[in-house]
Design a protein around this motif. Structure first.
Motif, PDB file in Angstrom:
ATOM      1  N   SER A 154       0.848  -1.384  -0.119  1.00 34.27           N
ATOM      2  CA  SER A 154      -0.115   0.046  -0.040  1.00 34.27           C
ATOM      3  C   SER A 154       0.847   1.111   0.194  1.00 34.27           C
ATOM      4  N   ALA A 155       0.118   2.427  -0.252  1.00 37.98           N
ATOM      5  CA  ALA A 155       1.092   3.720  -0.420  1.00 37.98           C
ATOM      6  C   ALA A 155       1.481   4.091   0.774  1.00 37.98           C
ATOM      7  N   GLU A 156       0.362   3.600   2.097  1.00 40.12           N
ATOM      8  CA  GLU A 156       0.900   3.821   3.307  1.00 40.12           C
ATOM      9  C   GLU A 156       1.906   3.154   3.808  1.00 40.12           C
ATOM     10  N   GLU A 157       2.181   1.904   3.304  1.00 42.48           N
ATOM     11  CA  GLU A 157       3.307   1.106   3.869  1.00 42.48           C
ATOM     12  C   GLU A 157       4.649   1.676   3.126  1.00 42.48           C
ATOM     13  N   PHE A 158       4.653   2.113   2.054  1.00 43.03           N
ATOM     14  CA  PHE A 158       5.597   2.749   1.466  1.00 43.03           C
ATOM     15  C   PHE A 158       6.068   3.971   2.111  1.00 43.03           C
ATOM     16  N   LEU A 159       5.063   4.982   2.507  1.00 44.17           N
ATOM     17  CA  LEU A 159       5.555   6.161   3.241  1.00 44.17           C
ATOM     18  C   LEU A 159       6.134   5.805   4.762  1.00 44.17           C
ATOM     19  N   ALA A 160       5.573   4.760   5.350  1.00 44.09           N
ATOM     20  CA  ALA A 160       6.047   4.496   6.640  1.00 44.09           C
ATOM     21  C   ALA A 160       7.370   3.852   6.605  1.00 44.09           C
ATOM     22  N   SER A 161       7.856   3.451   5.414  1.00 44.69           N
ATOM     23  CA  SER A 161       9.224   2.667   5.064  1.00 44.69           C
ATOM     24  C   SER A 161      10.337   3.612   5.193  1.00 44.69           C
ATOM     25  N   ASN A 162      11.489   2.822   5.471  1.00 39.52           N
ATOM     26  CA  ASN A 162      12.655   3.560   5.462  1.00 39.52           C
ATOM     27  C   ASN A 162      13.304   3.838   3.939  1.00 39.52           C
ATOM     28  N   TYR A 163      12.566   3.496   2.864  1.00 40.63           N
ATOM     29  CA  TYR A 163      12.928   3.501   1.686  1.00 40.63           C
ATOM     30  C   TYR A 163      12.487   4.481   0.637  1.00 40.63           C
ATOM     31  N   VAL A 164      11.679   5.608   1.396  1.00 35.56           N
ATOM     32  CA  VAL A 164      11.102   6.744   0.456  1.00 35.56           C
ATOM     33  C   VAL A 164      12.448   7.584  -0.157  1.00 35.56           C
ATOM     34  N   GLN A 165      13.454   7.768   0.960  1.00 36.10           N
ATOM     35  CA  GLN A 165      14.631   8.704   0.559  1.00 36.10           C
ATOM     36  C   GLN A 165      15.541   7.828  -0.789  1.00 36.10           C
ATOM     37  N   GLN A 166      15.579   6.810  -0.514  1.00 32.28           N
ATOM     38  CA  GLN A 166      16.612   6.207  -1.647  1.00 32.28           C
ATOM     39  C   GLN A 166      15.829   5.698  -2.867  1.00 32.28           C
ATOM     40  N   THR A 167      14.509   5.631  -2.860  1.00 33.48           N
ATOM     41  CA  THR A 167      13.627   5.435  -4.112  1.00 33.48           C
ATOM     42  C   THR A 167      14.029   6.301  -5.124  1.00 33.48           C
ATOM     43  N   ARG A 168      14.620   5.586  -6.384  1.00 34.97           N
ATOM     44  CA  ARG A 168      15.150   6.463  -7.511  1.00 34.97           C
ATOM     45  C   ARG A 168      13.930   6.526  -8.537  1.00 34.97           C
ATOM     46  N   CYS A 169      13.153   5.292  -8.354  1.00 29.52           N
ATOM     47  CA  CYS A 169      11.556   5.452  -9.273  1.00 29.52           C
ATOM     48  C   CYS A 169      10.594   4.718  -8.541  1.00 29.52           C
ATOM     49  N   LEU A 170       9.324   5.204  -8.602  1.00 35.19           N
ATOM     50  CA  LEU A 170       8.250   4.545  -8.322  1.00 35.19           C
ATOM     51  C   LEU A 170       7.417   3.630  -9.207  1.00 35.19           C
ATOM     52  N   VAL A 171       7.257   2.335  -9.170  1.00 29.67           N
ATOM     53  CA  VAL A 171       6.341   1.674  -9.915  1.00 29.67           C
ATOM     54  C   VAL A 171       4.743   1.689  -9.201  1.00 29.67           C
ATOM     55  N   LEU A 172       3.998   2.273  -9.740  1.00 28.65           N
ATOM     56  CA  LEU A 172       2.941   2.384  -8.685  1.00 28.65           C
ATOM     57  C   LEU A 172       1.661   2.181  -9.332  1.00 28.65           C
ATOM     58  N   ASP A 173       0.757   1.250  -8.519  1.00 29.66           N
ATOM     59  CA  ASP A 173      -0.630   0.854  -9.146  1.00 29.66           C
ATOM     60  C   ASP A 173      -1.525   2.280  -8.983  1.00 29.66           C
ATOM     61  N   VAL A 174      -2.193   2.362  -9.727  1.00 32.26           N
ATOM     62  CA  VAL A 174      -3.399   3.353  -9.670  1.00 32.26           C
ATOM     63  C   VAL A 174      -4.327   3.475  -8.799  1.00 32.26           C
ATOM     64  N   ALA A 175      -5.184   2.276  -8.769  1.00 40.70           N
ATOM     65  CA  ALA A 175      -6.249   2.117  -7.912  1.00 40.70           C
ATOM     66  C   ALA A 175      -6.097   0.939  -6.750  1.00 40.70           C
ATOM     67  N   MET A 176      -5.827   1.550  -5.854  1.00 39.62           N
ATOM     68  CA  MET A 176      -5.779   0.729  -4.299  1.00 39.62           C
ATOM     69  C   MET A 176      -6.703   0.977  -3.221  1.00 39.62           C
ATOM     70  N   PRO A 177      -6.870   0.347  -2.639  1.00 42.56           N
ATOM     71  CA  PRO A 177      -7.654   0.396  -1.417  1.00 42.56           C
ATOM     72  C   PRO A 177      -6.945   1.424  -0.436  1.00 42.56           C
ATOM     73  N   GLY A 178      -7.694   2.314   0.047  1.00 42.73           N
ATOM     74  CA  GLY A 178      -6.925   3.471   1.146  1.00 42.73           C
ATOM     75  C   GLY A 178      -6.569   4.393   0.085  1.00 42.73           C
ATOM     76  N   MET A 179      -5.313   4.803   0.157  1.00 40.61           N
ATOM     77  CA  MET A 179      -4.318   5.949  -0.288  1.00 40.61           C
ATOM     78  C   MET A 179      -4.488   5.002  -2.030  1.00 40.61           C
ATOM     79  N   SER A 180      -4.782   5.919  -2.912  1.00 43.19           N
ATOM     80  CA  SER A 180      -4.633   5.607  -4.329  1.00 43.19           C
ATOM     81  C   SER A 180      -3.042   6.046  -5.009  1.00 43.19           C
ATOM     82  N   GLY A 181      -2.691   5.484  -6.288  1.00 44.81           N
ATOM     83  CA  GLY A 181      -1.692   5.937  -6.723  1.00 44.81           C
ATOM     84  C   GLY A 181      -1.426   7.437  -6.640  1.00 44.81           C
TER      85      GLY A 181
END
Lengths: 124, 252
Positions: free
Chosen positions: A37-64
């Protein structure tokens, strides 16, 4: 060798995507992390290091697109390749207009993905 | 499209039984969800197979990794196959639920949910409900899905009409024999006589965004109620679609 691989983070609520895409990304020469989920990504330690996101558009909760806006709000300029199983031809131009590097319709080929990632990484 | 989805949403809320929910989707929603359900496992299959090939082509080849991705390919293939099985069950002519259905009431409910959309499409609606209509025995939600499809088709057929009034007539009545009939008459584009016999075929469509399953599913529903669904050209512009279901219909 390890440290120079660009980190691509995959955010998709579909489990088979989270299972399969990181392996393909690794074979293509990237480092990869998957998030349910988007929430899981935001809560992780990988946001800063991520060079590119492959992101699903429609997700429950926070969408792409929600995540895209949240990252912009935080001034996190991570290029985004959107992926979606809803084939809506009007979606791609809309997504590109809003700053996405690419928008791929599932199922997509490995070469289409690689091209999209190269476009994305040139943006950063 | 959005408005129809909204109508569908409202229809859902009015249906008390959860079991009915999955059967009252509009065809547009159904099509989108089928495509979505099939595209997800297809994405897994293609990604896994691509990874597998690349692992085998590596020097030295990554056999274990390739085996794992091949296993995942099979699993995702089975997932896609499950989707098809579920679809087949959905389209199969299984015996509908049997409950007494007042087709006047069922029609009014569908009309209530679509009337604001029809108004916005400047479609004038006339509703002629017969008095003392016998009850039929069948699946209320399935029959409402048929009515909703016919209204939606009629509305779509009139969307491009500018040179005459967009009129929709929905009528219930007794059939010649022992049946109850619901008729939906529009002043839209009409039925191409050459295509008349293909209208009910699966995947035949005249709409740019259509998948061509609305009428074929509708006919399958009506036939599972031992009724029939047919189309006719009007004397004036437009087309009439009607179905009739025998009163107290149902085997078992």
């Amino acid at each position: 060798m390890m440290g120079v691989r660009s980190l691509v983070s995959v955010v998709d609520d579909d489990e088979s995507v989270r299972e399969s895409l990181p392996d393909l990304l690794k074979v293509l020469g990237f480092a990869a992390q998957a998030f349910a989920s988007a929430e899981e990504f935001l809560a992780s330690n990988y946001v800063q290091q991520t060079r590119c996101l492959v992101l699903d558009v429609a997700m429950p909760g926070m969408s792409g697109p929600d995540l895209q806006r949240e990252l912009a709000r935080r001034h996190q300029a991570i290029p985004i390749v959107f992926i979606t199983a809803h084939r809506d031809e009007t979606m791609r131009p809309r997504m590109l207009e809003r700053g996405a590097a690419e928008c791929l319709f599932k199922p997509f080929s490995d070469t289409a993905l690689l091209e999209a990632l190269n476009t994305a990484l040139r943006m950063s | 499209m959005h408005e129809w989805k909204q109508a569908q949403e409202e229809l859902r809320n009015t249906q008390a039984e959860i079991a009915h929910l999955t059967r009252v989707m509009t065809m547009g929603e159904l099509t989108a969800s089928i495509a979505h359900e099939v595209n997800q496992p297809l994405a897994g299959i293609i990604t896994n197979a691509s990874t597998c090939l690349r692992m085998l082509a590596a020097d030295p080849p990554n056999i274990e990794g390739a085996q794992e991705t091949a296993r995942r390919t099979i699993r995702d293939g089975n997932r896609a196959s499950d989707v098809v099985t579920r679809l087949r069950a959905l389209f199969s002519k299984k015996e509908p639920a049997a409950e007494p259905v007042d087709l006047n009431e069922a029609t009014q409910e569908v009309v209530a949910l679509t009337s604001s959309q029809l108004e916005r499409g400047t479609v004038s609606l006339r509703l002629e409900l017969a008095d003392d209509l016998p009850l039929v025995s069948g699946d209320r939600v399935q029959l409402q899905q048929v009515i909703l499809n016919l209204i939606r088709n009629a509305s779509d057929a009139m969307s491009a009409v500018e040179d005459r009034p967009r009129q929709l007539l929905i009528r219930t009545g007794r059939d010649d024999g022992d049946g109850v009939r619901v008729t939906v008459k529009d002043t839209g584009a009409g039925v191409d006589p050459q295509a008349a016999n293909r209208l009910f075929e699966p995947f035949y469509t005249t709409k740019s965004g259509g998948m061509g399953i609305g009428l074929s599913v509708s006919r399958s529903i009506v036939e599972s109620h031992r009724g029939r669904l047919w189309a006719a050209s009007n004397d004036g512009p437009g087309a009439t679609f009607a179905f009739s279901v025998p009163r107290g219909s149902r085997s078992q």
